[in-house]
Design a protein around this motif. Sequence first.
Motif, PDB file in Angstrom:
ATOM      1  N   TYR A 178     111.647  10.492  62.920  1.00 34.63           N
ATOM      2  CA  TYR A 178     111.518  10.172  61.593  1.00 34.63           C
ATOM      3  C   TYR A 178     112.624  11.012  60.747  1.00 34.63           C
ATOM      4  O   TYR A 178     113.298  10.033  59.819  1.00 34.63           O
ATOM      5  N   GLU A 179     112.641  12.157  60.846  1.00 38.99           N
ATOM      6  CA  GLU A 179     113.652  13.026  60.143  1.00 38.99           C
ATOM      7  C   GLU A 179     114.890  12.670  60.126  1.00 38.99           C
ATOM      8  O   GLU A 179     115.820  12.333  59.148  1.00 38.99           O
ATOM      9  N   ALA A 180     115.542  12.138  61.290  1.00 40.71           N
ATOM     10  CA  ALA A 180     116.964  11.796  61.295  1.00 40.71           C
ATOM     11  C   ALA A 180     116.870  10.336  60.600  1.00 40.71           C
ATOM     12  O   ALA A 180     118.050  10.085  60.153  1.00 40.71           O
ATOM     13  N   ALA A 181     115.953   9.670  60.874  1.00 40.19           N
ATOM     14  CA  ALA A 181     116.143   8.243  59.949  1.00 40.19           C
ATOM     15  C   ALA A 181     116.137   8.646  58.521  1.00 40.19           C
ATOM     16  O   ALA A 181     116.818   7.850  57.977  1.00 40.19           O
ATOM     17  N   ALA A 182     115.129   9.366  58.081  1.00 41.30           N
ATOM     18  CA  ALA A 182     115.017   9.713  56.616  1.00 41.30           C
ATOM     19  C   ALA A 182     116.322  10.046  56.137  1.00 41.30           C
ATOM     20  O   ALA A 182     116.668  10.114  54.996  1.00 41.30           O
ATOM     21  N   ALA A 183     117.034  10.975  56.682  1.00 36.73           N
ATOM     22  CA  ALA A 183     118.204  11.539  56.473  1.00 36.73           C
ATOM     23  C   ALA A 183     119.249  10.819  56.065  1.00 36.73           C
ATOM     24  O   ALA A 183     120.290  10.935  55.048  1.00 36.73           O
ATOM     25  N   HIS A 184     119.302   9.094  56.597  1.00 41.50           N
ATOM     26  CA  HIS A 184     120.342   8.266  56.324  1.00 41.50           C
ATOM     27  C   HIS A 184     119.725   7.297  55.529  1.00 41.50           C
ATOM     28  O   HIS A 184     120.632   6.273  55.341  1.00 41.50           O
ATOM     29  N   LEU A 185     118.843   7.341  54.812  1.00 38.84           N
ATOM     30  CA  LEU A 185     118.134   6.545  53.834  1.00 38.84           C
ATOM     31  C   LEU A 185     117.868   7.170  52.448  1.00 38.84           C
ATOM     32  O   LEU A 185     117.035   8.230  52.543  1.00 38.84           O
ATOM     33  N   ASP A 186     118.372   6.344  51.247  1.00 37.99           N
ATOM     34  CA  ASP A 186     117.981   6.833  50.136  1.00 37.99           C
ATOM     35  C   ASP A 186     116.714   6.659  49.624  1.00 37.99           C
ATOM     36  O   ASP A 186     116.008   7.351  48.946  1.00 37.99           O
ATOM     37  N   ALA A 187     116.298   5.694  50.142  1.00 44.20           N
ATOM     38  CA  ALA A 187     114.686   5.278  49.732  1.00 44.20           C
ATOM     39  C   ALA A 187     113.831   5.721  50.645  1.00 44.20           C
ATOM     40  O   ALA A 187     114.085   6.302  51.788  1.00 44.20           O
ATOM     41  N   PRO A 188     112.766   5.932  50.084  1.00 47.48           N
ATOM     42  CA  PRO A 188     111.614   6.659  50.950  1.00 47.48           C
ATOM     43  C   PRO A 188     111.322   5.943  52.302  1.00 47.48           C
ATOM     44  O   PRO A 188     111.440   4.569  52.325  1.00 47.48           O
ATOM     45  N   LEU A 189     111.093   6.182  53.120  1.00 46.16           N
ATOM     46  CA  LEU A 189     110.556   5.803  54.572  1.00 46.16           C
ATOM     47  C   LEU A 189     109.077   5.757  54.286  1.00 46.16           C
ATOM     48  O   LEU A 189     108.370   6.838  54.591  1.00 46.16           O
TER      49      LEU A 189
END
Length: 255
Positions: free
Chosen positions: A132-143
Amino acid sequence: MDTLPPVGLGTMGVEDPSVVETALDVGYRHLDTAQIYENEAVVGEGLAASGVPREDVTLATKLWIDSLAPEDVAAGTRASLDRLGVESVDLLYVHRPRGGYDPEGTMAALEDVLDAGLTDAVAVSNFTPAQYEAAAAHLDAPLLANQVEFHPLFRQERLLDHAAEHDYTVVAYSPLAGGEVFEIPELQAIAEKHDTTEAAVSIAWLCQYDRVVTIPKASSREHLEANRAAADLTLDPEDVERIEGIDREVELFPE
Ligand SMILES: NC(=O)c1ccc[n+]([C@@H]2O[C@H](COP(=O)([O-])OP(=O)(O)OC[C@H]3O[C@@H](n4cnc5c(N)ncnc54)[C@H](OP(=O)(O)O)[C@@H]3O)[C@@H](O)[C@H]2O)c1
């Protein structure tokens, strides 16, 4: 998208649009489908036939692992929208971090899909906290959510701390353990005490956690109504403790 209602409709295995129509009639406002269920057209048909305004419903689908390579994300999303018969979905999930999935590239492609207005929000499913954290780090919008298997035989208490820390919703799938909850003696006893069913106890137990919503799959009006009403059942603290003490573990959907 507003917050998700406590009980939505899981549609894996639903092949008849009238089930979706009945669910909407009963009051469901969150529909969960996926490319791999091969029923997006069925869900879209039920939604269209229901007469419930599109904007009143949170419609979620999931990109399967063969749509996750960055160059496939937009086309995969558009194909889902075509099958659903809608202009956009409310929630678009990465179904599993596998296949063409790559945190940086897939999230960048999802950002483009968001910018194009094809979905209102992005979420993940079957992700560990680290994923989750690896994905969130590459997305400006919230997951917005992580959809995971979560029922009395496969609990996720540790993920709840992570969800609180990172401010996302946990969507509990297979809340009835695919029907196995009826065989669990602890649930049988709690159900008897509250004059209800093991299904209702499982759903009520999930709903008592902050940040958790659930998506039981059901076909009949009777099951649909009972599952939605279960969110209003209040369990006693000792019931919750008893469920959390069940030492049998069954994971229905391992990696
Ligand atoms: N993200 C993922 O990887 C993933 C994986 C699995 C599932 N999911 C999602 O989670 C949803 C639910 O999970 P699931 O379909 O595996 O199983 P589930 O919701 O745990 O159980 C569904 C089964 O329970 C029965 N049932 C429902 N309500 C009942 C009631 N009140 N009394 C008695 N029986 C009842 C249903 O029968 P009837 O249909 O006859 O009512 C069906 O056989 C899926 O549909 C899907 O949307 C996601």
